[in-house]
Design a protein around this motif. Structure first.
Motif, PDB file in Angstrom:
ATOM      1  N   GLY A 152       0.793  -1.219   0.000  1.00  0.00           N
ATOM      2  CA  GLY A 152       0.000   0.000   0.000  1.00  0.00           C
ATOM      3  C   GLY A 152       0.826   1.270   0.000  1.00  0.00           C
ATOM      4  N   ARG A 153       2.113   1.146  -0.334  1.00  0.00           N
ATOM      5  CA  ARG A 153       2.975   2.323  -0.383  1.00  0.00           C
ATOM      6  C   ARG A 153       3.756   2.290  -1.689  1.00  0.00           C
ATOM      7  N   ASN A 154       4.133   3.469  -2.173  1.00  0.00           N
ATOM      8  CA  ASN A 154       4.860   3.553  -3.429  1.00  0.00           C
ATOM      9  C   ASN A 154       6.241   2.921  -3.285  1.00  0.00           C
ATOM     10  N   HIS A 185      10.608  -2.509  10.093  1.00  0.00           N
ATOM     11  CA  HIS A 185       9.405  -1.793  10.525  1.00  0.00           C
ATOM     12  C   HIS A 185       8.305  -1.884   9.464  1.00  0.00           C
ATOM     13  N   ILE A 186       8.689  -1.723   8.200  1.00  0.00           N
ATOM     14  CA  ILE A 186       7.722  -1.815   7.103  1.00  0.00           C
ATOM     15  C   ILE A 186       7.071  -3.193   7.083  1.00  0.00           C
ATOM     16  N   LEU A 187       7.892  -4.226   7.252  1.00  0.00           N
ATOM     17  CA  LEU A 187       7.363  -5.585   7.223  1.00  0.00           C
ATOM     18  C   LEU A 187       6.450  -5.854   8.418  1.00  0.00           C
ATOM     19  N   LEU A 188       6.895  -5.470   9.609  1.00  0.00           N
ATOM     20  CA  LEU A 188       6.119  -5.767  10.812  1.00  0.00           C
ATOM     21  C   LEU A 188       4.777  -5.038  10.839  1.00  0.00           C
ATOM     22  N   GLU A 189       4.745  -3.818  10.315  1.00  0.00           N
ATOM     23  CA  GLU A 189       3.476  -3.090  10.322  1.00  0.00           C
ATOM     24  C   GLU A 189       2.501  -3.657   9.294  1.00  0.00           C
TER      25      GLU A 189
END
Length: 200
Positions: A45-47, A70-74
């Motif tokens: 959901g992010r570019n 952090h990106i993966l865990l969220e």
């Protein structure tokens, strides 16, 4: 667990090694949909271009790892289905030449159900995954110099040399001896293979 690989040329890529079936837990997507995506980060959901720039703007390797983690865990959404966990454990530790039918029987499910589990969460059918796992076991044993080619083949239930060489070529593009000659870097269970200015 992050590890360091020395590369003596420009590199603008990020490599994440997931355990079997783990990627779908972060994306919530089937492997078919993941393979259709040009930018896997877009599924979060992010570019993807913005994400990569944000990570590479950090000069410190540890900070890059923290941002990526952090990106993966969220985005951690679901866990693996229990039957799939059982199947992967049986294949990894079974020590026997499992057929798809035998594996399904051990799990108490039908072969078609087992097939769907693997295709949706692993990206391979059960038979292909079993063969891939066997190849990786042999490669790791050889790289870590625990066994000779012949001993590793026998330990992984290859009793026909022609079959062993054929499978090796299918997975790597080389015969066992050719592959070992091309391996220039080894770290944990990852081998970087160089030849004709390409790497994989």
């Amino acid at each position: 667990m992050p590890f360091h690989v020395d590369v003596h040329s420009a590199l603008d890529q990020i490599c994440i090694l997931f355990e079997p079936a783990a990627l779908t837990a972060f994306t919530g997507e089937s492997y078919h949909d993941l393979l259709e995506s040009d930018h896997v980060f877009d599924i979060f959901g992010r570019n993807s271009h913005y994400l990569l720039e944000e990570i590479f703007d950090e000069e410190d390797f540890s900070t890059r790892v923290e941002k990526l983690e952090h990106i993966l865990l969220e985005n951690l959404k679901v866990s693996e289905p229990e039957k799939l966990k059982e199947a992967l454990a049986l294949i990894t530790t079974g020590g026997e030449d499992l057929s798809v039918e035998t594996l399904a029987k051990k799990l108490g499910i039908s072969p078609p159900t087992l097939f769907r589990l693997f295709k949706n969460h692993v990206g391979l059918n059960p038979k292909s995954y079993i063969k891939t796992n066997r190849f990786r076991n042999i490669l790791n044993e050889i790289l870590q110099k625990r066994q000779t080619l012949t001993s590793a083949a026998h330990a992984n239930l290859y009793y026909d040399q022609a079959h062993f060489i054929k499978d090796f070529k299918v997975f790597s593009g080389y015969s066992p001896k050719q592959l070992l000659n091309k391996i220039s870097i080894e770290q944990n269970n990852l081998a970087w293979i160089y030849g004709n200015n390409n790497h994989c």
